[in-house]
Design a protein around this motif. Sequence first.
Motif, short mmCIF file in Angstrom:
data_model
loop_
_atom_site.label_atom_id
_atom_site.label_comp_id
_atom_site.label_asym_id
_atom_site.label_seq_id
_atom_site.Cartn_x
_atom_site.Cartn_y
_atom_site.Cartn_z
N LEU A 215 0.66 -1.21 -0.18
CA LEU A 215 0.13 -0.32 -0.11
C LEU A 215 0.66 1.02 0.23
CD1 LEU A 215 -2.75 -0.29 3.03
CD2 LEU A 215 -2.82 -1.30 0.33
N ILE B 169 -1.80 -0.81 -4.29
CA ILE B 169 -2.67 0.18 -3.37
C ILE B 169 -2.59 0.82 -3.60
CG2 ILE B 169 -5.40 0.48 -2.68
CD1 ILE B 169 -5.46 -2.68 -2.46
N VAL C 18 -3.41 4.37 -2.16
CA VAL C 18 -4.57 5.26 -0.36
C VAL C 18 -4.52 7.02 -0.97
CG1 VAL C 18 -5.18 4.93 1.16
CG2 VAL C 18 -4.80 3.24 0.73
N ASN D 206 -5.67 8.94 2.00
CA ASN D 206 -6.11 8.92 2.82
C ASN D 206 -6.08 11.00 3.33
OD1 ASN D 206 -6.19 8.37 5.66
ND2 ASN D 206 -4.32 8.80 6.64
N LEU E 188 -8.15 4.88 -3.54
CA LEU E 188 -8.55 4.75 -2.54
C LEU E 188 -8.93 5.95 -1.98
CD1 LEU E 188 -9.16 0.62 -2.47
CD2 LEU E 188 -10.34 1.64 -3.66
N THR F 145 -9.60 7.30 1.64
CA THR F 145 -9.71 6.55 2.92
C THR F 145 -9.46 7.87 3.90
OG1 THR F 145 -7.35 6.56 3.55
CG2 THR F 145 -9.13 4.84 2.91
N GLU G 105 -13.61 -0.52 3.02
CA GLU G 105 -12.98 -0.95 1.32
C GLU G 105 -11.68 -1.15 0.52
OE1 GLU G 105 -14.73 1.64 2.52
OE2 GLU G 105 -16.86 1.96 1.33
N LEU G 106 -11.22 -0.27 1.62
CA LEU G 106 -9.64 -0.52 1.43
C LEU G 106 -9.55 -2.49 1.65
CD1 LEU G 106 -6.98 0.05 1.16
CD2 LEU G 106 -6.50 0.92 3.17
#
Lengths: 325, 325
Positions: free
Chosen positions: A180, A204, A206, A208, A239, A241, A251-252
Amino acid sequence: MVANSPLNPKDRNAAFKTPEDVIARVLSGERRALAHAVTELERLSPTAPALLQAMQPHLGNALVLGITGPPGAGKSTLVNAIIKHLRSINKRVGVIAVDPSSPVSGGAILGDRIRMTAALDDNDVYVRSLASRGYLGGLSPAAVRVIDALDAGRFDIILLETVGTGQNEIDVAEVADIRLVISAPGLGDDIQAMKSGLLEIADIMVVNKGDREGAERTMHQLLGALSIRASTGNKIPVLKTTATTGEGIAELMQAVETIGSQVRAAPKTERRRKRARYLIARAAADLVAGRIKGGSTSGLNELSDAVLAGTLRPEDAAKQLLKDA
Amino acid sequence: MVANSPLNPKDRNAAFKTPEDVIARVLSGERRALAHAVTELERLSPTAPALLQAMQPHLGNALVLGITGPPGAGKSTLVNAIIKHLRSINKRVGVIAVDPSSPVSGGAILGDRIRMTAALDDNDVYVRSLASRGYLGGLSPAAVRVIDALDAGRFDIILLETVGTGQNEIDVAEVADIRLVISAPGLGDDIQAMKSGLLEIADIMVVNKGDREGAERTMHQLLGALSIRASTGNKIPVLKTTATTGEGIAELMQAVETIGSQVRAAPKTERRRKRARYLIARAAADLVAGRIKGGSTSGLNELSDAVLAGTLRPEDAAKQLLKDA
């Protein structure tokens, strides 16, 4: 070290008799045995090889989730949110927080930050800080052994968190099963540049701090950058968050699980061998670098001068050097 | 490529006849010749070896000043302030800005930021962006050749600026003659941790944004951390600058000059050989890593399994591997 006659043999805290005894107790979830095993493995004490051997049949179940990204992205808060989520679905979580070993930090910034919020009395969460290796970071080889200990301790997921510096990210990319890369809106140009290097290793991405202004724009930038990288064939999820509220965490972890099921389909041994190969590669690089810095290899000055004069490529000089070594 | 009959042989912009011609014009300060040489060397074109050989007698005068530090410390602004100062005392300044090579940044964040403010028509300032190498950064071997070209172009000081990511800092530490590590107040915990890794390589620590609150505290923290490191014997100066106003820049460059005079006292060849050794070391490490990742080396799985089982240390596996290679 190993007591022959513990005061109370029935006490779960009884002294450890044999490496097999330690591992049996690690497997049964005894926390003190785990802490003991981790420490012995971290230090590579004389009993470490026997412990590692006793563990072998029980390894390869845990998923190692690398978590990295630039400063200010909120990695530690996200790690805490992930722990909370995984506990809510009854998963056991190990955390290895790799901190720069240094006089300033004392070497435990990340670990402390996680420990402060994670439930200390939860037997299904185990947090360990590891100092990074040498100057400018780099994962200690101990990290791979500690991963094995937590794996034996039946932790389902092992979070490997590093502060984005020096060699750390490169190492996490090699050691983790899933990577991640954490980012956040509004971190500025330099951060943008750092993130871009990290794009190459992400499974992935993210974003944040998703409740902040600019989060959507950051997501679009990343999606755009990743579409250029699309030639590799893998589609990298991006994604959003908000670790502080828990928004987007489920979801993550769903996305992690999707990739995790592919990872688990591969032979267990191969995943672990990849980590061993990485350790060997780093040791070999150190060995070669040491020889070169020591300057002990004969002909090194001649090779260096030829490289400077452009008559020899560094790659060819290196080949020569490895042949002579 | 090389025209035999330039339209106007007296034109300073005449086509380049031979590598010796190019270098003669570089030595005389012809900017177009310098740009040509830099490009040929960066690409390692077929004429690059001849250019490097023609340069050899003229190299070793420039001082390479590595400038690194965490994002947000104001490195580019500081580089601009340093350029301004050096021009005021009639020094010629070369700048190599190492940017992450990536789809997001397009690979020229630092260089552009410097170019925007540095005088474009000043023949005594030359700015070149170089993409960093491979994934997660790392200085391109081209940087060492470009350093030589700027050295031949009679630039007194070459500033080598990198964004603090991945392999970059490690490489700058090896390649530069003097290392400035830039910091600033109020960058948070992660930044603190990054800085601490960088402490190990600093010849001079700079607290930039010295007009901000907390600058004094940051300086005291660094002095405290450095006093722990004092066992190495070298006293590392910690200096405060405010790059936006130019405050503290003269003092900083005074400190650079003090260390620079020591550096210049060492044989020129040795400083350049250090850079060549570094290139060879990185190439050797790549070679070994490539062999391991390719998995072509026989017995690698056996070695990996022995490392996993704790019966073989990674160092010993690496020795075995290098012997077999």
